[in-house]
Design an enzyme around this catalytic site. Structure first.
Site, PDB file in Angstrom:
ATOM      1  N   LYS A 173      26.567  38.623  29.804  1.00 12.38           N
ATOM      2  CA  LYS A 173      27.364  38.513  28.264  1.00 12.38           C
ATOM      3  C   LYS A 173      28.549  37.059  28.445  1.00 12.38           C
ATOM      4  O   LYS A 173      28.418  37.216  29.632  1.00 12.38           O
ATOM      5  CB  LYS A 173      27.636  39.576  27.692  1.00 12.38           C
ATOM      6  N   ASP A 210      19.666  41.076  28.036  1.00  7.47           N
ATOM      7  CA  ASP A 210      20.552  41.404  26.889  1.00  7.47           C
ATOM      8  C   ASP A 210      19.448  41.781  25.794  1.00  7.47           C
ATOM      9  O   ASP A 210      20.438  43.110  24.523  1.00  7.47           O
ATOM     10  CB  ASP A 210      21.218  40.110  26.851  1.00  7.47           C
ATOM     11  N   GLU A 236      17.627  44.857  25.688  1.00  7.88           N
ATOM     12  CA  GLU A 236      17.392  45.941  26.617  1.00  7.88           C
ATOM     13  C   GLU A 236      17.387  47.368  25.839  1.00  7.88           C
ATOM     14  O   GLU A 236      16.610  48.233  26.224  1.00  7.88           O
ATOM     15  CB  GLU A 236      18.133  45.284  27.525  1.00  7.88           C
ATOM     16  N   ARG A 278      15.814  47.721  22.919  1.00 10.14           N
ATOM     17  CA  ARG A 278      13.950  47.996  23.012  1.00 10.14           C
ATOM     18  C   ARG A 278      13.673  48.674  23.545  1.00 10.14           C
ATOM     19  O   ARG A 278      12.249  49.037  23.653  1.00 10.14           O
ATOM     20  CB  ARG A 278      13.685  46.637  21.990  1.00 10.14           C
TER      21      ARG A 278
HETATM   22  N1  BES Z   1      24.692  46.096  22.323  1.00 16.57           N
HETATM   23  C1  BES Z   1      23.691  45.093  21.996  1.00 16.57           C
HETATM   24  C2  BES Z   1      23.783  43.797  20.211  1.00 16.57           C
HETATM   25  C3  BES Z   1      24.810  44.103  19.685  1.00 16.57           C
HETATM   26  C4  BES Z   1      26.086  43.222  20.209  1.00 16.57           C
HETATM   27  C5  BES Z   1      25.678  46.145  19.688  1.00 16.57           C
HETATM   28  C6  BES Z   1      27.607  42.936  19.283  1.00 16.57           C
HETATM   29  C7  BES Z   1      27.134  45.619  18.867  1.00 16.57           C
HETATM   30  C8  BES Z   1      28.112  44.586  19.529  1.00 16.57           C
HETATM   31  C9  BES Z   1      22.292  44.271  22.753  1.00 16.57           C
HETATM   32  O1  BES Z   1      21.964  44.598  23.222  1.00 16.57           O
HETATM   33  C10 BES Z   1      21.876  42.691  22.393  1.00 16.57           C
HETATM   34  O2  BES Z   1      22.765  42.129  23.706  1.00 16.57           O
HETATM   35  N2  BES Z   1      21.648  42.404  21.639  1.00 16.57           N
HETATM   36  C11 BES Z   1      21.297  40.386  21.846  1.00 16.57           C
HETATM   37  C12 BES Z   1      19.959  40.483  21.196  1.00 16.57           C
HETATM   38  C13 BES Z   1      18.858  39.347  21.777  1.00 16.57           C
HETATM   39  C14 BES Z   1      19.840  38.823  22.936  1.00 16.57           C
HETATM   40  C15 BES Z   1      17.654  39.000  21.288  1.00 16.57           C
HETATM   41  C16 BES Z   1      22.321  39.923  20.555  1.00 16.57           C
HETATM   42  O3  BES Z   1      22.195  41.129  19.306  1.00 16.57           O
HETATM   43  O4  BES Z   1      22.379  39.457  21.002  1.00 16.57           O
HETATM   44 ZN    ZN Z   2      22.562  46.760  24.008  1.00 19.59          ZN
HETATM   45 MN    MN Z   3      22.060  43.779  24.945  1.00 18.14          MN
END
Ligand code: BES
Ligand code: ZN
Ligand code: MN
Length: 516
Positions: A293, A363, A365, A367
């Site tokens: 990230k 990222d 992860e 799911r």
């Molecule tokens: N934990 C994150 C989602 C998240 C983002 C929660 C911001 C709270 C605040 C999750 O694991 C994630 O990184 N999701 C990605 C998915 C993408 C790579 C398909 C996302 O939402 O960008």
């Molecule tokens: Zn996450």
């Molecule tokens: Mn993630």
């Protein structure tokens, strides 16, 4: 916080709150041409408040008039040191129209009182005229107390230099109403919910160097120790044996070992009746892994275990109030780190279901963790329904901000009961569509599916991924709570930080649909 429920008697000393209904609007009909508009009467004090005001020489009424107080809900007027000095101060709070006073409104009123009273050690709250609506005086009184306690939560264990006079001091509140016995009974349930919310907020607020899979289990186990909840913890070797390749792939880059926490509460008459399963995403820190990230705001990802936090809090609540239901709570706990041993984009993992997943983005992860926990929950417990909670996608925040959580389900009845529970407690859900059009996005060239869809509808494709792990149309709902777990500004019922969103919602959902 000590909360006592007592009868109405005009207080003679201390800090006193009096709740005052909004003045009737008067004649709203248009006045005849040339006639003077009808002037609305000022808000009326109840019998107890009137007695107090007389003893104070009318100071309360004078202050209300000077502040042009109409009794509007949540408005307050402060009267400092009226009369002989024994009454330190009186806070007048508006009830609004008592006919529309319901439990969520009472929660918020209580929270307003906490803000007004936090500098005091003790207070007496006089609640007259609160029984005019459908909800009833006892429930309103209990929820005013409940909201006050809910708002009192602070996570200040790491603040070593805060000046004593900057900390809230309130710890003793007497709630007066004309139904104190019944209010105390209702309050027992409300207090159990607050206990659960506080456990959730504690777990969510802790940094990731303190709460990781192992310590999440320890903390939760300790919190549930006297609850009659049986706790089981699976380690990496046990999960390997079960074939949980998707969950374990996420955790393999961390020195913190993954865990599966299983909490069983059997409160139904028939202890072997099929349970309800509640599953939580417990990523104790989400760096994104090798698909790292951006650094800005990455610390937020300490609360990527928010779903698991709600499951722990909910189990505590259900057990504390002796809910008549069988529930199994399951938390998939991992840390998602970049490392020489971390999984790579493009790796293929085999989930417990046997389905293979191409991990195109490390990222995505959550799911991967949930798919194995969902499968395990169904194999082992044959639940009558499953609800999962997860901070799953950033896209849900784009869609709904902090005001609703996303709801995804394969079952209209389940979706409607969850939505209704959300409306009733003031934790709202918004349902999204699902379907093959979205599911197709998960097609992989070399495996059964990949773990990301295209650039659009990211919250829905994430839900479609989970749905592939639901067997035989078991009623299932997924709550994407990424926007509501943490609130930087604070909410009506929570200081800035962890909200505990979800505990009240699921508690209500269970009370309304699975008990008795
Ligand atoms: N934990 C994150 C989602 C998240 C983002 C929660 C911001 C709270 C605040 C999750 O694991 C994630 O990184 N999701 C990605 C998915 C993408 C790579 C398909 C996302 O939402 O960008
Ligand atoms: Zn996450
Ligand atoms: Mn993630």
């Amino acid at each position: 916080m000590k909360i006592a429920f007592t009868k109405l008697v005009a207080p003679v000393q201390g800090v006193v709150v009096i709740a005052v209904p909004e003045a009737p609007k008067g004649n709203t009909a248009k006045p005849m041409k040339g006639a003077k508009p009808v002037k609305a009467a000022g808000p009326a004090l109840g019998r107890t408040a009137t007695a107090l005001d007389s003893r104070l020489g009318g100071a309360i009424r004078r202050a209300m008039a000077a502040a042009e107080f109409t009794g509007k809900r949540e408005r307050t007027v402060q009267v400092l040191s009226p009369g002989d000095g024994k009454i330190k101060r009186v806070i007048v709070v508006g009830l609004g129209d008592p006919k529309t006073l319901d439990a969520p409104a009472a929660d918020r009123l209580g929270a307003v009182l906490h803000t007004a009273l936090e500098r005091e050690q003790a207070a007496i709250v006089v609640l007259e005229d609160i029984g005019a609506g459908k909800t009833g005086a006892a429930t309103i009184a209990a929820h005013i107390a409940g909201g006050l306690v809910m708002k009192s939560y602070r996570f200040d264990k790491y603040r070593t230099k805060e000046e004593a006079d900057a900390k809230p001091r309130l710890n003793d509140v007497a709630i007066q109403s004309d139904a104190p016995g019944e209010a105390a009974k209702v309050y027992a349930g409300v207090a159990a919910v607050n206990d659960g919310i506080f456990l959730t907020r504690d777990l969510v607020s802790e940094p990731a160097n303190v709460i990781y899979p192992e310590t999440f289990c320890q903390r939760t186990k300790a919190a549930l120790a006297n609850d009659g909840v049986s706790v089981e913890i699976l380690n990496v070797a046990q999960m390997k044996k079960l074939g949980m390749g998707a969950l374990l792939g996420v955790g393999q880059g961390s020195i913190r070992e993954s865990r599966l926490l299983i909490m069983r509460y059997n409160g139904a008459k028939n202890k072997s009746a099929q349970p309800l399963a509640i599953v939580g995403k417990g990523v104790t820190f989400d760096t994104g892994g090798i698909s790292l990230k951006q650094p800005g705001g990455m610390w937020d990802m300490k609360w990527d275990m928010g779903g698991a936090g709600v499951v722990a809090g909910l189990m505590h609540t259900l057990a504390r109030r002796k809910a008549k239901v069988n529930v199994v709570g399951l938390c998939g706990l991992v840390e998602n780190m970049p490392d020489a041993n971390a999984q790579r984009p493009g790796d293929v993992v085999t989930s417990m279901s046997g389905q293979t997943v191409e991990v195109q983005n490390t990222d995505a992860e959550g799911r991967l963790v949930l798919c194995d926990v969902l499968w395990y929950a169904q194999q082992r417990f044959k639940p009558r329904a499953i609800v999962d909670l997860a901070t799953l996608t950033g896209a849900i925040i784009v869609a709904l901000s902090e005001h609703y959580a996303g709801l995804f389900s394969n079952n209209d009845e389940l979706a409607e009961s969850l939505s209704a529970a959300g409306r009733n407690v003031g934790e709202r859900l918004w349902r999204f569509p699902m379907g093959d059009e979205y599911d197709r996005e998960l097609k992989s060239l070399i495996a059964d599916m990949k773990n990301i869809g295209g650039p659009r509808a990211g919250s829905i494709t994430a839900a479609q991924f989970l749905k592939r792990f639901i067997q035989n149309d078991t009623p299932w709902a997924h709550l994407d709570i990424a926007g509501v777990v943490w609130n930087e500004k604070g909410t009506a019922l929570a200081a800035p930080g962890a909200t505990g969103y979800g505990v009240r919602l699921l508690n209500r959902f269970i009370a309304d649909n699975y008990e008795g």
